[in-house]
Structure formats: structure tokens, C-alpha cells
Design a protein around this motif. Sequence first.
Motif: not given
Length: 265
Positions: A14-17, A203-214
Motif C-alpha cells: 500500500x502506497x500513500x501520498x 497487488x499494489x495499491x496507491x492513492x494520491x491527489x496531485x500532479x506529482x502522483x501521476x
Amino acid sequence: MQVPAPLAKVSVVLSFDFDGTLHDPSAVPTVPAEFFGTVRRLRETHGAVWGLNTGRSMPYALEGLVDARCPVLPDYLVARERELYFPNKFGRWVPDEKWNKRCAKDIHTLFKKHRKVLAKIREEVLHHTGAEWLEMEGEPAGLIARREEDMEWIMPRVIELAGDIPDLGWQRNSIYLRFGHKNYQKGSSLAEVASRYGVPVERRFAIGDSHNDFEMLDPANTGMIACPANSVEELRGHVRALGGYVCKAGHGEGAVEALGHFFGE
């Protein structure tokens, strides 16, 4: 903060900004307690490890964890969108020397080779927008625009001037822009972390909110992608187009919602 107990088998990463995704500076606490309970349950039920994937420097990221009242250390931390750290059994953060040194070397070589282009970008941006240019230890080139609107002029000009440098990359977050090597960003950093655990893309999860998360929310690096309700419109469109999950809630509540969508929590 407690040190996470080692898992017999890691099945999910799990990867979180952090800023704008987990962290809401107007909230108390800045990260909802429900989030920590959710990742703890996923650790037990799905063999999940979790970590921050942030543009913050390492000291600033740790400050954010304290401010968020984090009860247990993450399993890993990506700082400056590229530097990898893992906690040892005593709770001290240990850098991944091989990855971090290779990253620093490649960026230094790239910037040295193309210093004239970077100088041209600096000259034009400062002249036309009055942005502040940054050069410091760990941050060899970057800028802070005065306004979001200024970035709308800056980005097309950067793309034009850097057109002949295929390896030059940049990461934008609001009025901040960090230059680097295109091979080292949140997506490649997540892929490197997942490879250590032997976890495949799906099996990888990621969530982000801005341009550097693309790059982090790219199918090449992540199989389950999401963004909170407060994300920039370009990223929401990106996530929708890829069949990802756009949350109804913002910030940390959105992260909990997204985990529930993908894992039934």
C-alpha cells in the motif's frame, strides 16, 4: 510509535501520498485514527505492508508522522519522491544505500551534462514569473512559483526547453516544481519497494491527489489506483480513464474509503 512486526509473507503493498491525501492540515488529528486501524487490519487479513510516498524530505516526513499521531511506523518511506528508507528493529530509519546512491549519482550526472539548459530554464522562469529558484543539499534544482497561475506558464515553457533531454524529469505539486531524473519518481520508487517484497503490480495499491502522483498511479507501477475527492482535476480524470477509484471523501477519509472499495474494509 511502535515498530511494525515482520510479516511471514507480504502479499500487498500500500502506497500513500501524504500532503493532500492522508494529511489534512485543518483537521485534528491531521490523519484520521480510522486510517491507522484500517491498515492494521489489512496487515492481519491481507498480509499488507504500507508506507508513505511523499515529496517531503525525510526529517519533514517524520515530523508529519508525529503530527498525525501515527501509532506505528510505516513499513517503508519514500522521501523526496525517490529516496527509500526502511525502519530497523529499533525503530531507526535506515536508507537504502544502493538505490539512493544510484539515484543521486544519475541526477548529478544528468544535471552536470545539461547545466546550460537548466540555467536557461532558471533565467526564463525567474524573469517572467518571479518564481524562487532552489538549489540545496538533496534538492539540486527546483522552484517555487508565486501563484498557481504562474505554473500554467512555467510548465509548457519547461517542456519546450527540456525537449532535447529525454532523461530530465520533474515533479509538480501545486506551486512547487522539483527537477530530477525521469527514472526516479514516485512510481519507480513504489515499484522498487514492491520488488523487495516480491509483490506483483496487480497487488499494489496507491492513492494520491496531485500532479506529482501521476507516475505512482500508472498501471505500469500500480494495479489498484485511487484519488481523494480533493484531488486536482487532471488527476481525477486520469484515475477515471484508467478505471480507478475516485473517492467521495477527501484526504484521509478518502484513503479509508478507497481501501474499503478495493479490500472490502
